[in-house]
Design a protein around this motif. Structure first.
Motif, PDB file in Angstrom:
ATOM      1  N   UNK A  18       0.861  -1.181   0.000  1.00 58.40           N
ATOM      2  CA  UNK A  18       0.000   0.000   0.000  1.00 58.40           C
ATOM      3  C   UNK A  18       0.900   1.235   0.000  1.00 58.40           C
ATOM      4  N   UNK A  19       0.674   2.182  -0.907  1.00 59.66           N
ATOM      5  CA  UNK A  19       1.499   3.398  -0.909  1.00 59.66           C
ATOM      6  C   UNK A  19       1.447   4.107   0.434  1.00 59.66           C
ATOM      7  N   UNK A  20       2.555   4.682   0.833  1.00 58.60           N
ATOM      8  CA  UNK A  20       2.688   5.313   2.148  1.00 58.60           C
ATOM      9  C   UNK A  20       1.555   6.301   2.424  1.00 58.60           C
ATOM     10  N   UNK A  21       1.215   7.147   1.457  1.00 58.34           N
ATOM     11  CA  UNK A  21       0.199   8.169   1.685  1.00 58.34           C
ATOM     12  C   UNK A  21      -1.208   7.595   1.868  1.00 58.34           C
ATOM     13  N   UNK A  22      -1.419   6.303   1.525  1.00 57.79           N
ATOM     14  CA  UNK A  22      -2.722   5.671   1.699  1.00 57.79           C
ATOM     15  C   UNK A  22      -2.815   4.859   3.000  1.00 57.79           C
ATOM     16  N   UNK A  23      -1.733   4.758   3.739  1.00 57.84           N
ATOM     17  CA  UNK A  23      -1.728   4.019   4.995  1.00 57.84           C
ATOM     18  C   UNK A  23      -2.256   4.899   6.121  1.00 57.84           C
ATOM     19  N   UNK A  24      -2.809   4.259   7.138  1.00 52.96           N
ATOM     20  CA  UNK A  24      -3.309   5.019   8.289  1.00 52.96           C
ATOM     21  C   UNK A  24      -2.139   5.690   8.998  1.00 52.96           C
ATOM     22  N   UNK A  25      -2.404   6.797   9.675  1.00 50.09           N
ATOM     23  CA  UNK A  25      -1.322   7.462  10.418  1.00 50.09           C
ATOM     24  C   UNK A  25      -0.676   6.546  11.460  1.00 50.09           C
ATOM     25  N   UNK A  26      -1.471   5.665  12.099  1.00 46.63           N
ATOM     26  CA  UNK A  26      -0.905   4.755  13.092  1.00 46.63           C
ATOM     27  C   UNK A  26       0.052   3.769  12.423  1.00 46.63           C
ATOM     28  N   UNK A  27      -0.329   3.240  11.277  1.00 50.01           N
ATOM     29  CA  UNK A  27       0.549   2.312  10.556  1.00 50.01           C
ATOM     30  C   UNK A  27       1.826   3.025  10.108  1.00 50.01           C
ATOM     31  N   UNK A  28       1.688   4.268   9.713  1.00 43.95           N
ATOM     32  CA  UNK A  28       2.868   5.032   9.302  1.00 43.95           C
ATOM     33  C   UNK A  28       3.796   5.282  10.488  1.00 43.95           C
ATOM     34  N   UNK A  29       3.222   5.548  11.673  1.00 44.12           N
ATOM     35  CA  UNK A  29       4.031   5.714  12.874  1.00 44.12           C
ATOM     36  C   UNK A  29       4.766   4.415  13.198  1.00 44.12           C
ATOM     37  N   UNK A  30       4.023   3.299  13.210  1.00 36.95           N
ATOM     38  CA  UNK A  30       4.633   1.997  13.500  1.00 36.95           C
ATOM     39  C   UNK A  30       5.760   1.684  12.521  1.00 36.95           C
ATOM     40  N   UNK A  31       5.578   2.044  11.274  1.00 33.61           N
ATOM     41  CA  UNK A  31       6.593   1.788  10.255  1.00 33.61           C
ATOM     42  C   UNK A  31       7.864   2.597  10.443  1.00 33.61           C
ATOM     43  N   UNK A  32       7.810   3.615  11.247  1.00 40.90           N
ATOM     44  CA  UNK A  32       8.988   4.450  11.496  1.00 40.90           C
ATOM     45  C   UNK A  32       9.738   4.048  12.765  1.00 40.90           C
ATOM     46  N   UNK A  33       9.299   2.949  13.376  1.00 43.65           N
ATOM     47  CA  UNK A  33       9.975   2.422  14.553  1.00 43.65           C
ATOM     48  C   UNK A  33      10.698   1.130  14.181  1.00 43.65           C
ATOM     49  N   UNK A  34      11.982   1.069  14.440  1.00 42.36           N
ATOM     50  CA  UNK A  34      12.736  -0.155  14.174  1.00 42.36           C
ATOM     51  C   UNK A  34      12.326  -1.218  15.188  1.00 42.36           C
ATOM     52  N   UNK A  35      12.247  -2.462  14.755  1.00 42.32           N
ATOM     53  CA  UNK A  35      11.841  -3.550  15.641  1.00 42.32           C
ATOM     54  C   UNK A  35      12.741  -4.761  15.417  1.00 42.32           C
ATOM     55  N   UNK A  36      13.041  -5.496  16.493  1.00 44.12           N
ATOM     56  CA  UNK A  36      13.834  -6.715  16.335  1.00 44.12           C
ATOM     57  C   UNK A  36      12.993  -7.792  15.661  1.00 44.12           C
ATOM     58  N   UNK A  37      13.629  -8.637  14.885  1.00 47.36           N
ATOM     59  CA  UNK A  37      12.930  -9.743  14.230  1.00 47.36           C
ATOM     60  C   UNK A  37      13.221 -11.000  15.044  1.00 47.36           C
ATOM     61  N   UNK A  38      12.151 -11.673  15.475  1.00 47.21           N
ATOM     62  CA  UNK A  38      12.285 -12.882  16.275  1.00 47.21           C
ATOM     63  C   UNK A  38      11.486 -14.008  15.636  1.00 47.21           C
ATOM     64  N   UNK A  39      11.826 -15.221  16.012  1.00 47.89           N
ATOM     65  CA  UNK A  39      11.068 -16.387  15.573  1.00 47.89           C
ATOM     66  C   UNK A  39      10.443 -17.018  16.814  1.00 47.89           C
ATOM     67  N   UNK A  40       9.121 -17.170  16.793  1.00 50.30           N
ATOM     68  CA  UNK A  40       8.394 -17.815  17.876  1.00 50.30           C
ATOM     69  C   UNK A  40       7.975 -19.186  17.365  1.00 50.30           C
TER      70      UNK A  40
END
Length: 175
Positions: A18-40
């Protein structure tokens, strides 16, 4: 940006995202936070790549994560009441994509690579560190289930730089 190759094109970005400008503001905020990748992983076996998670220190320590309630992992973890969490490193990008459902897994998710068994679920042999967790609670939270578990066992291995998820791509820490 694309590169022409015989029979098709290779995109530098996800052409289906989904193009960035069409994403919700919350999703855009979450996308700007780095997160560790884990396997559960859970007995069954079943597994899922998880980047929406954190570890809370204390007595006892806890793991919290946002899990897709329709995943095979959740069915297996809920049934077993336990699961394993392994931080992934930069060399584990294909493993992460396979368990996220982004790459094919001929023969099943656990057919490729080497695994060590545990009562909490299979753990990649390449995992430097992993934790065995006992499921304590879950509740709906946004698009997922907020899962809370007590850490019962930590198998510390040598430190491995973390695989990071940021803005839909993998990265690693520098320095």
């Amino acid at each position: 940006m694309t590169a022409d190759v015989p029979g098709g094109r290779i995109h530098a970005t996800d052409p289906f995202a989904t193009p960035d400008h069409q994403r919700s503001p919350v999703r855009r905020l979450r996308g700007r936070l780095a997160a560790p990748v884990t396997l559960w992983t859970a007995p069954g076996p079943a597994g899922l790549t998880v980047s929406s998670m954190l570890v809370a220190d204390g007595e006892p320590g806890r793991v919290l994560g946002l899990i897709d309630e329709e995943s095979d992992f959740w069915d297996a973890a809920e049934r077993a009441g336990r699961f394993a969490v392994a931080p992934l490193g930069p060399a584990d990008q294909q493993l992460a994509d396979r368990f996220a459902g982004l790459l094919p897994a001929p023969g099943g998710l656990f057919a490729a690579g080497e695994w060590q068994g545990s009562e909490y679920g299979p753990v990649p042999s390449t995992a430097g560190t992993w934790a065995g967790c006992r499921l304590e609670s879950s509740r709906p939270c946004g698009w997922a289930l907020l899962v809370e578990a007590v850490i019962e066992v930590v198998e510390p291995g040598p430190p491995v730089p973390p695989l990071i998820h940021y803005r839909g791509r993998y990265g690693e820490l520098s320095g």
